[in-house]
Design an enzyme around this catalytic site. Structure first.
Site, short mmCIF file in Angstrom:
data_model
loop_
_atom_site.label_atom_id
_atom_site.label_comp_id
_atom_site.label_asym_id
_atom_site.label_seq_id
_atom_site.Cartn_x
_atom_site.Cartn_y
_atom_site.Cartn_z
CD GLU A 202 -71.07 17.85 16.24
OE1 GLU A 202 -71.79 18.42 15.40
OE2 GLU A 202 -69.95 18.25 16.57
CB CYS B 289 -72.01 17.88 5.47
SG CYS B 289 -71.00 19.15 6.12
CD GLU C 293 -70.75 15.21 12.96
OE1 GLU C 293 -71.04 14.71 11.85
OE2 GLU C 293 -71.10 14.71 14.03
CG ASN D 171 -72.00 24.62 6.44
OD1 ASN D 171 -71.48 24.71 7.54
ND2 ASN D 171 -72.28 23.47 5.88
C1 SIN Z 1 -74.10 20.24 8.17
O1 SIN Z 1 -74.26 20.29 6.97
O2 SIN Z 1 -72.97 20.07 8.64
C2 SIN Z 1 -75.23 20.37 9.14
C3 SIN Z 1 -76.55 20.14 8.55
C4 SIN Z 1 -77.63 19.92 9.58
O3 SIN Z 1 -77.38 19.92 10.78
O4 SIN Z 1 -78.75 19.70 9.16
#
Ligand code: SIN
Length: 486
Positions: free
Chosen positions: A464, A290, A256, A157
């Site tokens: 992270e 996510c 994550e 993604n």
């Molecule tokens: C993710 O959905 O894993 C990352 C989203 C983000 O860094 O904003």
């Protein structure tokens, strides 16, 4: 369609020990999720190929970890600059393999590069300590030392930023990395390697293994004894398997994982702002992040107005191939993702949800889905419990603050949560009570390289970004020095 200004960024082989090498497991056909066109035939790798990469990373670690932070920072800075110079090409590669609109892809390239810039600066400021002694003939110190070879598995993604968010702090700390990007989006990863090589990142420091054999490569990266740390971004289900595999060698891990983000709108909120940010956080990357809003909770006294305005805003979203001017929603990644959304909507409507907008596949075909708005969502529906990962907004209502906090926390996930209110006391109370690693008040936008991104509960381990994002790539050594007063 790729039409790159610099065609040499289009790479299809593994990058191991500073060389472009074919894997031993045939090929992978990479397709464009917007139209199914074949865009690349890359190499495919097996466990033996991954093992070669780990061995190369272990050799490179010996010298890279001893390279002064200031020198590491210099080549990383160059890498960052080269990425920015090639933003358009990197974004085109990403839109072609992942489907997100070109403007979003450009945003991701900048976001990804920012981790390299930030950690190139940060690694110069990672300090050990001098501890007040407990005896005059001894001195007590701690050192921070690079942890070793890091195994990384990254998702489709964010084919660029999820690589740099792991690799940049690791490499800045003096570690070397072996990365397995998702087999559906390998081109962004390989282009990053090409630029790293041009920047002067030494052979063996950054290694990328392309493979559709996720389980086999995962076993190497979680179990090889020369890997000291393992980091993964992906689903909670897979994260649990990988975590168990890491136990055999007691690897340090960062995970994550999935989310089930609540988006709470209290009756004193600025409704216009709440609607705008809801669209931004729900429909970013076609709902495939996510941290996308998953459960919208609206206080019942404003539910009618909020729903009406949200429907109007969603109706404005332009669904199109990511290269089309003004495209806001691209395709879902593949047919399995489309089927999952169909299933969630069918389950919800059978149990009483009302479709206010969309609700089905888009006339553009392939992975395109209509931006959808559902109301009357209840807790027994799959959509209230599972990560949607698609362009579907689902509204529930609530009466009181304590009720909505309880409902928002009633999930195994704990990644991101959003809420809207103009009451400062409530801002503090709710931010403290939500059991989430990231809490966002009066905004749906928070992603930045300078702050920690990490989940509580089954959404993950570690963070992270920010200072926390580099800490895990060091071991602390305690040096107790005797014989001072002989
Ligand atoms: C993710 O959905 O894993 C990352 C989203 C983000 O860094 O904003």
């Amino acid at each position: 369609m790729l039409n790159l200004q610099d065609p040499t960024l289009f790479r299809t082989e593994n990058y191991i020990d500073g060389k472009w090498i074919a894997g031993s497991a045939g090929h992978i056909i990479v397709t464009n999720p917007a139209n199914g066109d074949v865009i690349a035939k890359t190499t495919n790798s097996n466990a033996a190929d991954a093992t070669v990469a780990v061995e190369a990373a272990a050799v490179a670690f010996k010298s890279w970890s001893r390279t002064p932070a200031k020198e590491r920072a210099k080549v990383m800075r160059k890498w960052y600059e080269l990425i920015l110079e090639n933003t358009e090409d990197l974004a085109r590669l990403m839109t072609t393999e992942q489907g997100k609109p070109l403007t979003e892809a450009i945003g991701e390239v900048n976001y990804g590069a920012a981790f390299i810039e930030f950690y190139a600066e940060e690694c110069k400021r990672v300090m050990g300590a001098t501890i007040p002694t407990v005896a005059n003939d001894r001195r007590l110190q701690t050192y921070k030392q690079a942890i070793g070879v890091v195994g990384c598995i990254t998702p489709w993604n964010f084919p660029n930023a999820m690589i740099t968010r792991k690799a940049a702090p690791a490499i800045a700390a003096g570690c070397t990395v072996v990365i397995k990007p998702d087999a559906g989006t390998p081109l962004s990863a390989l282009a990053l390697c090409e630029l790293a090589e041009r920047a002067g990142i030494p052979a063996g420091v950054l290694n990328v293994v392309i493979s559709s054999h996720s389980q086999a490569i995962g076993e190497v990266l979680t179990q090889h004894k020369k890997i000291s740390k393992f980091t993964f971004t992906g689903s909670t289900a897979v994260g649990k398997i990988l975590m168990a595999q890491c136990a055999s060698t007691v690897k340090k891990i960062s995970l994550e994982l999935g989310g089930n983000a609540p988006y709470i709108v209290f009756d004193d909120a600025d409704i216009g702002e709440a609607v705008t940010h809801c669209v931004a956080t729900k429909f970013r990357n076609c709902g495939q992040t996510c941290v996308c809003t998953n459960r919208i909770f609206v206080q019942s006294s404003i539910a009618e107005e909020f729903t009406k305005r949200l429907k109007e805003a969603i109706a404005e979203l332009k669904v199109a191939d990511g290269f089309t001017d003004g495209a806001m929603i691209g395709p879902l990644i593949n047919s399995a993702a489309v089927e999952k959304i169909d299933g969630l909507i069918a389950d919800a409507t059978q149990k009483g949800a009302e479709v206010l907008l969309g609700g089905g596949r888009h006339e553009l075909g392939q992975g395109f889905y209509q931006p959808t708005l559902l109301a009357n969502i209840s807790q027994d529906m799959r959509i209230a419990n599972e990560e949607i990962f698609g362009p579907v907004a689902a509204i529930q209502t609530f009466e009181t603050e304590s009720e909505v906090i309880e409902r928002a926390n009633d999930t195994v996930y704990g990644l991101a949560a959003y809420f809207f209110t103009r009451d400062i006391g409530r801002v503090m109370r709710v931010s403290e009570e939500l059991e989430y690693g990231i809490v966002c008040s009066n905004s749906g936008v928070f992603s930045t390289e300078v702050a920690p991104f990490g989940g509580w509960k089954q959404s993950g381990i570690g963070s992270e970004g920010g200072q926390e994002g580099i800490a895990d790539f060091y071991e602390t050594k305690f040096h107790s020095m005797g014989g001072i007063d002989s």
